[in-house]
Write a protein that holds these residues in place. Structure first.
Motif, mmCIF file in Angstrom:
data_model
loop_
_atom_site.group_PDB
_atom_site.id
_atom_site.type_symbol
_atom_site.label_atom_id
_atom_site.label_comp_id
_atom_site.label_asym_id
_atom_site.label_seq_id
_atom_site.Cartn_x
_atom_site.Cartn_y
_atom_site.Cartn_z
ATOM 1 N N PRO A 31 94.796 30.586 25.734
ATOM 2 C CA PRO A 31 94.686 29.631 27.038
ATOM 3 C C PRO A 31 93.904 30.541 28.139
ATOM 4 N N HIS B 89 90.338 28.777 29.674
ATOM 5 C CA HIS B 89 90.554 27.571 30.719
ATOM 6 C C HIS B 89 90.218 28.195 32.011
ATOM 7 N N ILE C 143 92.968 19.329 32.499
ATOM 8 C CA ILE C 143 93.325 20.964 31.772
ATOM 9 C C ILE C 143 94.740 20.637 30.867
ATOM 10 N N HIS C 144 94.952 19.942 31.710
ATOM 11 C CA HIS C 144 97.043 19.305 31.819
ATOM 12 C C HIS C 144 96.847 17.665 31.794
ATOM 13 N N LEU D 283 94.147 23.106 28.160
ATOM 14 C CA LEU D 283 95.301 24.189 28.127
ATOM 15 C C LEU D 283 96.561 23.509 27.806
ATOM 16 N N TRP D 284 97.143 22.582 28.434
ATOM 17 C CA TRP D 284 98.411 22.117 28.647
ATOM 18 C C TRP D 284 98.672 20.448 27.726
ATOM 19 N N ALA E 5 96.387 24.522 23.908
ATOM 20 C CA ALA E 5 96.748 26.739 23.742
ATOM 21 C C ALA E 5 98.584 25.839 23.804
#
Ligand code: SF4
Length: 126
Positions: free
Chosen positions: A5, A8, A19-20, A68-69, A97
């Motif tokens: 993670p 990011h 990133i989400h 990231l998510w 991640a």
């Protein structure tokens, strides 16, 4: 392989790239919760024809950078036969991640089988 993670940190501060991602892959569902916002469209709750194809999903995935998510959402996501393939597309293209697979849990055998397939995409991930 599990992606870190910490890749990011710059994106969190620059806020240039998302990133989400919460990605709705189906509105089909095998439950009928009274509070569900899909109930108003009850006729289409079992309808597959408006779902994005795998190729369309691949293009959307390629339009994003590293994530990231990534949270899948529905509907009941395990009703999509190609959930493991969709997962692989995002894992390869966006290297999240964290990946979330929410479910109503009403199809335990199917959920277990598909989750085992999905877990092979990222060996060693928790
Ligand atoms: S499980 Fe979720 S998608 Fe299905 S009816 Fe309930 S709230 Fe709606």
């Amino acid at each position: 392989m599990m992606y870190s993670p910490f890749r990011h940190i710059n994106a969190v501060f620059s806020k240039k790239n998302p990133i989400h991602l919460t990605f709705f892959i189906t509105r089909r569902c095998n439950a009928a919760c009274p509070f569900c916002f899909y109930l108003k469209a009850a006729d289409s709750r079992q309808d597959m024809k408006n779902e994005l194809s795998l190729e369309e999903i691949r293009k959307i995935s390629l339009s994003f950078g590293d994530l990231l998510w990534l949270a899948f959402s529905g509907g009941e996501i395990y009703l999509r036969e190609d959930l493991p393939v969709i997962s692989r597309v995002f894992y390869k293209n966006n290297r999240p991640a964290i990946m979330l697979f929410p479910t109503n849990g009403l199809l335990p055998v199917r959920i277990r089988e598909m989750t085992e397939q999905i877990s092979k995409i990222a060996p060693g991930a928790p």
